[in-house]
Design a protein around this motif. Structure first.
Motif, PDB file in Angstrom:
ATOM      1  N   UNK A   1      25.168  37.347  40.849  1.00 16.30           N
ATOM      2  CA  UNK A   1      26.510  37.788  40.696  1.00 16.30           C
ATOM      3  C   UNK A   1      26.545  39.255  39.992  1.00 16.30           C
ATOM      4  N   UNK A   2      25.419  39.579  39.052  1.00 19.87           N
ATOM      5  CA  UNK A   2      25.771  40.878  38.390  1.00 19.87           C
ATOM      6  C   UNK A   2      25.242  41.762  39.274  1.00 19.87           C
ATOM      7  N   UNK A   3      24.189  41.630  40.095  1.00 24.48           N
ATOM      8  CA  UNK A   3      23.517  42.600  41.229  1.00 24.48           C
ATOM      9  C   UNK A   3      24.528  42.638  42.161  1.00 24.48           C
ATOM     10  N   UNK A   4      25.642  41.600  42.394  1.00 25.63           N
ATOM     11  CA  UNK A   4      26.445  41.647  43.603  1.00 25.63           C
ATOM     12  C   UNK A   4      27.989  42.253  43.019  1.00 25.63           C
ATOM     13  N   UNK A   5      27.656  43.100  41.910  1.00 26.36           N
ATOM     14  CA  UNK A   5      28.865  43.666  41.138  1.00 26.36           C
ATOM     15  C   UNK A   5      30.162  42.634  40.619  1.00 26.36           C
ATOM     16  N   UNK A   6      29.695  41.378  40.514  1.00 23.68           N
ATOM     17  CA  UNK A   6      30.777  40.702  40.074  1.00 23.68           C
ATOM     18  C   UNK A   6      30.924  40.723  38.699  1.00 23.68           C
ATOM     19  N   UNK A   7      32.046  40.994  38.063  1.00 25.26           N
ATOM     20  CA  UNK A   7      32.138  41.009  36.384  1.00 25.26           C
ATOM     21  C   UNK A   7      33.612  40.650  36.359  1.00 25.26           C
ATOM     22  N   UNK A   8      33.757  40.491  34.860  1.00 26.11           N
ATOM     23  CA  UNK A   8      35.092  40.168  34.143  1.00 26.11           C
ATOM     24  C   UNK A   8      35.672  38.912  34.814  1.00 26.11           C
ATOM     25  N   UNK A   9      37.000  39.340  35.318  1.00 27.64           N
ATOM     26  CA  UNK A   9      37.769  38.115  35.697  1.00 27.64           C
ATOM     27  C   UNK A   9      37.138  37.372  36.706  1.00 27.64           C
ATOM     28  N   UNK A  10      36.440  38.070  37.742  1.00 26.00           N
ATOM     29  CA  UNK A  10      35.932  37.414  38.953  1.00 26.00           C
ATOM     30  C   UNK A  10      34.594  36.464  38.627  1.00 26.00           C
ATOM     31  N   UNK A  11      33.921  37.192  37.586  1.00 27.72           N
ATOM     32  CA  UNK A  11      32.767  36.480  37.009  1.00 27.72           C
ATOM     33  C   UNK A  11      33.183  35.076  36.181  1.00 27.72           C
ATOM     34  N   UNK A  12      34.350  35.357  35.632  1.00 33.37           N
ATOM     35  CA  UNK A  12      35.002  33.799  34.874  1.00 33.37           C
ATOM     36  C   UNK A  12      35.207  33.164  35.966  1.00 33.37           C
ATOM     37  N   UNK A  13      35.933  33.348  36.909  1.00 32.14           N
ATOM     38  CA  UNK A  13      36.435  32.397  38.229  1.00 32.14           C
ATOM     39  C   UNK A  13      35.273  31.575  38.830  1.00 32.14           C
ATOM     40  N   UNK A  14      34.209  32.458  39.080  1.00 31.28           N
ATOM     41  CA  UNK A  14      32.927  32.034  39.519  1.00 31.28           C
ATOM     42  C   UNK A  14      32.257  30.833  38.534  1.00 31.28           C
ATOM     43  N   UNK A  15      32.148  31.363  37.369  1.00 28.52           N
ATOM     44  CA  UNK A  15      31.445  30.425  36.458  1.00 28.52           C
ATOM     45  C   UNK A  15      32.424  29.289  36.424  1.00 28.52           C
ATOM     46  N   UNK A  16      33.741  29.222  36.461  1.00 26.52           N
ATOM     47  CA  UNK A  16      34.712  27.909  36.375  1.00 26.52           C
ATOM     48  C   UNK A  16      34.138  27.102  37.498  1.00 26.52           C
ATOM     49  N   UNK A  17      34.327  27.843  38.903  1.00 25.48           N
ATOM     50  CA  UNK A  17      33.830  26.946  40.045  1.00 25.48           C
ATOM     51  C   UNK A  17      32.531  26.363  40.017  1.00 25.48           C
TER      52      UNK A  17
END
Lengths: 252, 351
Positions: free
Chosen positions: B123-139
């Motif tokens: 996630x982090x090295x793929x530049x996923x942050x903030x709202x997108x990060x939250x959504x992925x963690x929810x998934x």
């Protein structure tokens, strides 16, 4: 990897072209910095000044051409690697860590990871401590304040101070006097002159008075190309520069 | 920590948590907490003691989210996933393979850590942050919950795993039995203190400071040369380690692992505890969890089905009234009073 030389450091764009889609922002541009302690980069809006900084700091990769630091090719390196090699920039909009104290902002800057060669090459700039910078920059009484409580000018100085503490070989300052009053602006010019005794400093500014105060050499860009290079006196008396840039300011 | 040796007038809104004074105050607060934890077994009924033990473990998970959300600025909906994975790891090795002691604790931490590291890295090295990060963690928590419910042969499906063994930890020649009624409480208290001490260390370390810098402006940190993706991955992994430890010990204390220890509802509850207490403060996570758990328990005793509605309403009111949470609001009031008193004192005795 070439060993860091004791000779004057150099930061070079070699025939760099940068295109965004169909738009050519830098057009086969070659620049060399490092001869003068302070260099200024001027030019009308859209001349490519900030793109030059973005290329130097790894945000923008040249479409063609090379980027050299002390003769070493650093084209295509990430912003983090370039910062670690000692090219540190201040952003156009003052960018500091607003939720932590001024002292912590400076601590993070001085602790920033660096290439070993840069650590070993302990010059005078490397021995600076946060308190030295805070004294120089008039931030001593604000050390325990959150950065968000600083005035615009203080934030500019904090960010310049941070960039300076981060062991730069080259310090890139994008509009350090933007939004400052005349007195603050003069103070900032003095600060930058002091800094430039310890590391090479490149400044983008629109304010001609500020650049006159800085001294050093001046590079004029126009439409992504080098228009002129010389001292401020030479630049100001140059008819071509007056036509494309300064004249417009005089007429305004 | 750099010590700045200057006398400056104390600014009114600064949280003074650093330097010598901060250390003394933090030490005092931890000592007071230890005192309260030590007294509880002698004042609470056996039933309430287990309830208290569960709250302490929930508070540990809340602390782990505070690290990620308050300090590093990344809101995770996946905290219950790592909590639940820790709980199931402990329960599975305990019930099926008869593994206990230090090894079972290690497994309860190691499994979530491994998953968090892999997930966080990409996630982090793929530049996923903030709202997108939250959504992925929810998934992630939804998927983990589905796996736990469907993989009956290992996880026990909807009913989960029961008769999970308590924990007995050997220390050289002797051992501590955490499976008795009081032992389970002390286990929970130990877990909380371990988590708290780790996070206090983070707060005072340069690692924690860089996380705050990343929260404020990740680009500025990167352009100073900090590899921000590594820092965020490390924070995510450490957060999962504490959540997993809490989950494993929750399974031990409750003697079961069930799907509701690993679902989005628990994730959201953890989030509300941290928000209500004040996400910028370690104390906020503690205070928020204690208040919300007791409140939920009280309300659910007479509103068996609709208690989440009332708790949700309470959450909305508190967050609207105090965006910085309860501890944030108290800090603001205290700083204002300190500033006022300081000003008065300065008038009385000028230097």
């Amino acid at each position: 990897m070439s060993a860091p030389s004791k000779t004057s450091p150099s930061l070079v764009l070699e025939s760099v072209t940068v295109k965004f889609g169909g738009l050519t922002v830098l057009d086969d541009l070659s620049l060399e910095f490092g001869h003068s302690p302070i260099s200024s980069l001027i030019g009308p809006n859209g001349a490519g000044k900030t793109t030059v900084f973005n290329t130097f700091s790894g945000i923008v990769e040249p479409t063609t051409g090379r980027l050299l630091l002390d003769g070493e090719d650093i084209t295509g390196r990430s912003p983090i690697d370039i910062a670690r090699a000692g090219v540190v920039r201040k952003f156009q909009v003052p960018t500091v860590f607003h939720g932590i104290t001024v002292a912590d902002n400076l601590k993070i800057a001085v602790d920033a990871p660096r290439e070993r060669s840069l650590r070993q090459q302990e010059g005078s700039a490397q021995s600076w401590e946060p308190t030295d910078v805070a004294k120089q920059f008039g931030l001593m009484s604000k050390m325990n304040a959150l950065a968000s409580e600083l005035s615009h000018g203080e934030r500019q100085w904090l960010e310049i101070g941070m960039a300076f503490l981060a062991h730069p070989r080259f310090l890139l300052l994008d509009e350090p006097a933007a939004g400052l009053g005349p007195e603050e602006s003069t103070h900032t010019a003095d600060l930058i002159k002091n800094i430039s005794e310890h590391c090479k400093t490149i400044v983008i500014e629109h304010d001609m008075k500020f650049i006159r105060e800085l001294g050093g050499d001046v590079t004029v860009l126009h439409q992504g190309q080098l228009l002129r290079h010389g001292s401020m006196e030479e630049i100001e008396s140059d008819q071509v520069v007056r036509d494309v840039y300064l004249g417009r300011e005089a007429n305004a | 920590m750099t010590v700045i040796d200057v006398n400056v007038e104390q600014d009114s809104t600064v949280e003074v948590s650093k330097g010598k004074n901060g250390l003394v105050r933090t030490g005092g607060a931890v000592a007071a907490l230890v005192g309260v934890l030590a007294i509880l077994p002698s004042v609470l009924s056996p039933f309430n003691l287990i309830f208290a033990a569960q709250i302490l473990i929930y508070a540990t998970v809340a602390l782990s989210l505070q690290l990620l959300w308050g300090r590093a600025g990344q809101l995770s909906f996946g905290q219950a996933a790592f909590f639940g994975i820790g709980a199931y790891s402990y329960a599975i090795v305990g019930t099926r393979y008869d593994i206990g002691g230090w090894l079972s604790v290690g497994i309860a931490v190691a499994v979530p850590v491994l998953m968090a590291f892999v997930l966080g890295y990409f996630l982090f090295f793929g530049k996923v942050r903030d709202a997108y990060f939250s959504i992925v963690t929810l998934a992630f928590v939804l998927i983990a919950n589905q796996v736990v419910i469907s993989w009956r042969s290992v996880t026990g499906g909807d009913t989960g795993l029961t008769r999970v063994p308590g924990l007995v930890l050997p220390f050289g020649a002797f051992s501590i039995d955490f499976s008795t009624r009081n032992g389970r409480y002390y286990l929970a208290a130990t877990v909380l203190l371990v988590g708290l001490l780790v996070l206090l260390w983070v707060r005072s370390s340069s690692f924690g400071l860089v996380l705050e810098a990343i929260r404020d402006d990740e680009n500025r940190a990167a352009f100073l040369g900090y590899n921000t993706s590594w820092y965020l991955t490390a924070a995510f992994t450490l957060s999962a380690a504490i959540a997993g430890l809490a989950g494993g010990m929750f399974a031990s204390v409750s003697t079961l692992a069930a799907p509701d220890m690993l679902d989005q509802f628990l994730s959201i509850q953890i989030l509300t505890w941290v928000a209500i207490g004040g996400r910028n403060y370690l104390a906020g996570a503690l205070v928020g969890t204690v208040i919300m758990r007791i409140l939920s328990d009280q309300i659910s005793s007479f509103l068996t089905d609709s208690w989440p509605l009332v708790v949700g309403l309470f959450f909305i009111i508190v967050v609207l009234a105090f965006p910085q949470g309860i501890v944030g609001e108290l800090t603001r009031i205290k700083n204002r009073n300190v500033a006022r008193l300081g000003g008065r004192r300065a008038n009385v005795s000028p230097k």
